[in-house]
Design a protein around this motif. Structure first.
Motif, PDB file in Angstrom:
ATOM      1  N   HIS A   1       0.839  -1.189   0.000  1.00 43.00           N
ATOM      2  CA  HIS A   1       0.000   0.000   0.000  1.00 43.00           C
ATOM      3  C   HIS A   1       0.881   1.248   0.000  1.00 43.00           C
ATOM      4  O   HIS A   1       2.008   1.232   0.512  1.00 43.00           O
ATOM      5  CB  HIS A   1      -0.905  -0.026   1.234  1.00 43.00           C
ATOM      6  N   LYS A   2       0.365   2.352  -0.532  1.00 45.76           N
ATOM      7  CA  LYS A   2       1.161   3.577  -0.628  1.00 45.76           C
ATOM      8  C   LYS A   2       1.610   4.084   0.736  1.00 45.76           C
ATOM      9  O   LYS A   2       2.638   4.786   0.849  1.00 45.76           O
ATOM     10  CB  LYS A   2       0.382   4.670  -1.356  1.00 45.76           C
ATOM     11  N   ASP A   3       0.882   3.748   1.794  1.00 47.86           N
ATOM     12  CA  ASP A   3       1.252   4.174   3.140  1.00 47.86           C
ATOM     13  C   ASP A   3       1.906   3.044   3.944  1.00 47.86           C
ATOM     14  O   ASP A   3       1.988   3.115   5.172  1.00 47.86           O
ATOM     15  CB  ASP A   3       0.017   4.691   3.895  1.00 47.86           C
ATOM     16  N   ALA A   4       2.365   2.024   3.232  1.00 49.69           N
ATOM     17  CA  ALA A   4       3.094   0.929   3.881  1.00 49.69           C
ATOM     18  C   ALA A   4       4.589   1.153   3.715  1.00 49.69           C
ATOM     19  O   ALA A   4       5.063   1.538   2.647  1.00 49.69           O
ATOM     20  CB  ALA A   4       2.703  -0.409   3.274  1.00 49.69           C
ATOM     21  N   VAL A   5       5.333   0.897   4.783  1.00 51.37           N
ATOM     22  CA  VAL A   5       6.790   0.974   4.755  1.00 51.37           C
ATOM     23  C   VAL A   5       7.340  -0.336   5.307  1.00 51.37           C
ATOM     24  O   VAL A   5       7.056  -0.696   6.460  1.00 51.37           O
ATOM     25  CB  VAL A   5       7.323   2.149   5.592  1.00 51.37           C
ATOM     26  N   LEU A   6       8.096  -1.055   4.475  1.00 48.90           N
ATOM     27  CA  LEU A   6       8.856  -2.192   4.985  1.00 48.90           C
ATOM     28  C   LEU A   6      10.170  -1.665   5.537  1.00 48.90           C
ATOM     29  O   LEU A   6      10.936  -1.001   4.817  1.00 48.90           O
ATOM     30  CB  LEU A   6       9.151  -3.208   3.878  1.00 48.90           C
ATOM     31  N   LEU A   7      10.443  -1.940   6.801  1.00 48.05           N
ATOM     32  CA  LEU A   7      11.691  -1.536   7.437  1.00 48.05           C
ATOM     33  C   LEU A   7      12.595  -2.758   7.555  1.00 48.05           C
ATOM     34  O   LEU A   7      12.241  -3.736   8.213  1.00 48.05           O
ATOM     35  CB  LEU A   7      11.425  -0.961   8.827  1.00 48.05           C
ATOM     36  N   ALA A   8      13.740  -2.713   6.919  1.00 51.69           N
ATOM     37  CA  ALA A   8      14.671  -3.844   6.974  1.00 51.69           C
ATOM     38  C   ALA A   8      15.320  -3.919   8.355  1.00 51.69           C
ATOM     39  O   ALA A   8      15.837  -2.923   8.864  1.00 51.69           O
ATOM     40  CB  ALA A   8      15.735  -3.706   5.895  1.00 51.69           C
ATOM     41  N   SER A   9      15.269  -5.089   8.936  1.00 55.98           N
ATOM     42  CA  SER A   9      15.852  -5.290  10.263  1.00 55.98           C
ATOM     43  C   SER A   9      17.350  -5.017  10.236  1.00 55.98           C
ATOM     44  O   SER A   9      18.042  -5.324   9.261  1.00 55.98           O
ATOM     45  CB  SER A   9      15.590  -6.720  10.726  1.00 55.98           C
ATOM     46  N   GLN A  10      17.851  -4.477  11.329  1.00 59.81           N
ATOM     47  CA  GLN A  10      19.291  -4.272  11.481  1.00 59.81           C
ATOM     48  C   GLN A  10      19.933  -5.364  12.333  1.00 59.81           C
ATOM     49  O   GLN A  10      21.118  -5.290  12.639  1.00 59.81           O
ATOM     50  CB  GLN A  10      19.555  -2.888  12.080  1.00 59.81           C
ATOM     51  N   ASP A  11      19.147  -6.367  12.663  1.00 60.60           N
ATOM     52  CA  ASP A  11      19.625  -7.517  13.426  1.00 60.60           C
ATOM     53  C   ASP A  11      20.158  -8.566  12.450  1.00 60.60           C
ATOM     54  O   ASP A  11      19.393  -9.155  11.687  1.00 60.60           O
ATOM     55  CB  ASP A  11      18.472  -8.091  14.260  1.00 60.60           C
ATOM     56  N   GLU A  12      21.447  -8.825  12.449  1.00 61.54           N
ATOM     57  CA  GLU A  12      22.033  -9.762  11.500  1.00 61.54           C
ATOM     58  C   GLU A  12      21.433 -11.165  11.629  1.00 61.54           C
ATOM     59  O   GLU A  12      21.452 -11.938  10.670  1.00 61.54           O
ATOM     60  CB  GLU A  12      23.550  -9.826  11.669  1.00 61.54           C
ATOM     61  N   ALA A  13      20.890 -11.496  12.775  1.00 60.10           N
ATOM     62  CA  ALA A  13      20.275 -12.811  12.960  1.00 60.10           C
ATOM     63  C   ALA A  13      19.040 -12.992  12.081  1.00 60.10           C
ATOM     64  O   ALA A  13      18.604 -14.125  11.848  1.00 60.10           O
ATOM     65  CB  ALA A  13      19.911 -13.017  14.426  1.00 60.10           C
ATOM     66  N   GLU A  14      18.477 -11.890  11.609  1.00 62.94           N
ATOM     67  CA  GLU A  14      17.289 -11.961  10.744  1.00 62.94           C
ATOM     68  C   GLU A  14      17.655 -12.091   9.266  1.00 62.94           C
ATOM     69  O   GLU A  14      16.783 -12.034   8.402  1.00 62.94           O
ATOM     70  CB  GLU A  14      16.439 -10.707  10.957  1.00 62.94           C
ATOM     71  N   TRP A  15      18.946 -12.270   8.965  1.00 60.00           N
ATOM     72  CA  TRP A  15      19.423 -12.352   7.587  1.00 60.00           C
ATOM     73  C   TRP A  15      20.205 -13.644   7.409  1.00 60.00           C
ATOM     74  O   TRP A  15      21.365 -13.734   7.817  1.00 60.00           O
ATOM     75  CB  TRP A  15      20.318 -11.159   7.255  1.00 60.00           C
ATOM     76  N   PRO A  16      19.630 -14.679   6.808  1.00 57.84           N
ATOM     77  CA  PRO A  16      20.365 -15.936   6.613  1.00 57.84           C
ATOM     78  C   PRO A  16      21.640 -15.723   5.799  1.00 57.84           C
ATOM     79  O   PRO A  16      21.706 -14.858   4.922  1.00 57.84           O
ATOM     80  CB  PRO A  16      19.368 -16.811   5.841  1.00 57.84           C
ATOM     81  N   ALA A  17      22.643 -16.536   6.100  1.00 58.36           N
ATOM     82  CA  ALA A  17      23.908 -16.492   5.361  1.00 58.36           C
ATOM     83  C   ALA A  17      23.842 -17.430   4.166  1.00 58.36           C
ATOM     84  O   ALA A  17      23.398 -18.573   4.286  1.00 58.36           O
ATOM     85  CB  ALA A  17      25.054 -16.881   6.282  1.00 58.36           C
ATOM     86  N   PHE A  18      24.287 -16.946   3.021  1.00 58.60           N
ATOM     87  CA  PHE A  18      24.318 -17.725   1.784  1.00 58.60           C
ATOM     88  C   PHE A  18      25.756 -17.832   1.289  1.00 58.60           C
ATOM     89  O   PHE A  18      26.578 -16.947   1.538  1.00 58.60           O
ATOM     90  CB  PHE A  18      23.491 -17.048   0.689  1.00 58.60           C
ATOM     91  N   PRO A  19      26.065 -18.886   0.526  1.00 58.83           N
ATOM     92  CA  PRO A  19      27.389 -18.938  -0.119  1.00 58.83           C
ATOM     93  C   PRO A  19      27.467 -17.908  -1.234  1.00 58.83           C
ATOM     94  O   PRO A  19      26.443 -17.373  -1.682  1.00 58.83           O
ATOM     95  CB  PRO A  19      27.455 -20.361  -0.669  1.00 58.83           C
ATOM     96  N   PRO A  20      28.664 -17.625  -1.730  1.00 55.71           N
ATOM     97  CA  PRO A  20      28.790 -16.676  -2.842  1.00 55.71           C
ATOM     98  C   PRO A  20      28.046 -17.167  -4.074  1.00 55.71           C
ATOM     99  O   PRO A  20      27.841 -18.368  -4.270  1.00 55.71           O
ATOM    100  CB  PRO A  20      30.295 -16.630  -3.102  1.00 55.71           C
ATOM    101  N   LEU A  21      27.643 -16.236  -4.923  1.00 59.55           N
ATOM    102  CA  LEU A  21      27.053 -16.608  -6.197  1.00 59.55           C
ATOM    103  C   LEU A  21      28.089 -17.343  -7.045  1.00 59.55           C
ATOM    104  O   LEU A  21      29.268 -16.961  -7.061  1.00 59.55           O
ATOM    105  CB  LEU A  21      26.575 -15.362  -6.935  1.00 59.55           C
ATOM    106  N   PRO A  22      27.685 -18.394  -7.767  1.00 62.80           N
ATOM    107  CA  PRO A  22      28.671 -19.182  -8.514  1.00 62.80           C
ATOM    108  C   PRO A  22      29.404 -18.396  -9.592  1.00 62.80           C
ATOM    109  O   PRO A  22      30.552 -18.714  -9.919  1.00 62.80           O
ATOM    110  CB  PRO A  22      27.829 -20.312  -9.127  1.00 62.80           C
TER     111      PRO A  22
END
Length: 453
Positions: free
Chosen positions: A93-114
């Protein structure tokens, strides 16, 4: 309390109260739900990561029954990374804001792109992007100008202080996906790149506003990476890095992966980036870049127009590039090609892997308040060839550089260009080409869909 899924899904007109909003999408959905139905809390403080994951998991069962959409209503919705699903629309919605967490635990770790081999910030790997998906078909992220706020300052500080253990997250990223739409959103303060379609095809990116401080590190606007059949149009980008950066992998990893970015059209882009390019081709281009068509481009207070960046070890090619109708205001360079960009993932690159740069066409350009007309630097024993520049009028700043055209190891032609180009671009009576055919992505027609919030 979470309402049972059978009660909240169904036709939009009969199950959800509120205001009806119409929007354009590649496909409409039969089923719809609102984030609050899954425990979402829009207070800007409560984490909604679980609510997003639960909603998308439950809605994914409708992929084969007309698909589903998740509506993010007005509010501030704090969240970590979450994955989307196929035949699915995320609507802000135009009045919706997604705020990205600053807690690293909320961001899964991935390997590098091939195709990169290592992480770009740190070699060990990378954090997942905020909105993410892999191996998807028919996925839409849109809104009526809702906002995604990456809250990037903390990430930028860690980058500058060398406190990162993994590469910073991006805002929106899809891998190995087909039929992707990202549109009608405002993206601000990304930790790093904003939009990163990768190893994907049939990608439509429209009507985005992308904003980051002009001194923020690597906050590229839109980075199509090893993608085919892509359309980027009607976007406004203010960035600390390239407004659009076209990529296809890094050195020996990109060469081995071997997936080019090709059949890309960029239209009606407005860019502000004092330290970077309006459109960059590379520097990671080791899978190749070809058939790029850019037109009706505006840049203001930006370092360069369309910049080609490559180096020994990149291999592959940048070829069949077509640019027309650019309006540039207050630029350091109008034309810039760099064959010695440097930056390598590790020492394992092949020094014999030389890039092929050819068939680069620019026409119908007006540029005012310019410091350098051009800096065109090919590689010794590997010149950049087939450069064509026609109908270009460059007005210089009050204190321009004496050497306006700095050209080494290039070959081409020019026509009706002022100031007069360098000797390797002799005057010919020509008009540089621009393809008249339409790419398949140009034939994609959007449908009028609706949401109730």
């Amino acid at each position: 309390m979470i309402i049972p899924i059978v009660l909240i899904l169904g036709s939009l007109g009969s199950t959800l109260a509120g205001t009806t909003i119409e929007f354009q999408a590649i496909n409409c959905r039969k089923h719809s739900a609102v984030l609050t139905d899954f425990g979402g809390v829009g207070d800007g403080k409560t984490s909604n990561t679980k609510a997003f994951k639960t909603a998308i998991s439950k809605l994914s069962r409708y992929a084969s029954d007309g698909g589903a959409q998740l509506i993010v209503p007005p509010g501030k919705w704090l969240t970590g990374s979450f994955n989307l699903t196929s035949h699915f629309t995320l609507f802000l919605h135009k009045d919706a804001v997604l705020l990205a967490s600053q807690d690293e635990a909320e961001w899964p770790a991935f390997p590098p792109l091939p195709s990169y081999g290592v992480g770009r910030d740190e070699p060990a790997g990378r954090f997942s992007s905020l909105i993410y998906g892999t191996n998807l078909t028919d996925v839409v992220v849109t809104g009526n100008n809702g906002t995604i706020d990456g809250q990037g300052q903390a990430w930028w500080d860690k980058f500058h202080q060398k406190k990162l253990k993994l590469t910073r997250p991006y805002l929106i990223e899809f891998l190995y996906s087909d039929q992707v739409q990202i549109s009608n959103l405002t993206l601000i303060n990304s930790p790093s790149w904003n939009v990163h379609p990768t190893y994907s095809s049939n990608v439509l990116i429209q009507w985005l506003t992308v904003l980051a401080p002009v001194d923020s590190p690597n906050t590229d606007g839109i980075n199509p990476d090893s993608c085919s059949n892509v359309r980027i149009e009607d976007c406004f980008v203010v960035s600390g890095d390239d407004c659009i950066a076209v990529k296809s992998g890094w050195d020996q990893y990109g060469i081995k992966f071997g997936m080019p970015t090709q059949h890309l059209v960029i239209r009606r882009l407005t860019c502000i980036s004092p330290d970077s390019a309006t459109i960059a081709l590379g520097s990671e281009m080791s899978g190749g870049i070809r058939d790029v068509r850019a037109e009706d481009i505006i840049a203001i207070n930006t370092q360069s127009g369309v910049r080609i960046k490559t180096a020994v070890g990149r291999g592959a090619y940048v070829k069949d590039i077509f640019v027309r109708r650019m309006t540039l205001k207050t630029m350091k360079y109008v034309f810039w090609m760099t064959g010695s960009y440097g930056s390598h993932p590790d020492p394992g690159y092949d020094p014999k892997a030389l890039p092929e740069i050819k068939g680069i066409n620019y026409r119908d350009i007006v540029a005012d308040n310019v410091t350098y007309s051009a800096r065109l630097e090919g590689l010794k024993n590997d010149p950049f060839t087939g450069i064509c520049i026609s109908n270009v009028k460059i007005s210089l700043t009050e204190k321009p550089k004496d050497l306006q055209w700095n050209c080494t190891d290039i070959q081409g032609v020019s026509s009706e260009v002022t100031p007069q180009p360098c000797a390797p671009l002799p005057e010919k009576s020509i008009e540089c080409p621009f393809p008249e055919d339409r790419l398949p992505i140009d034939n994609v027609k959007l449908k009028t869909c609706s949401a109730r919030t």
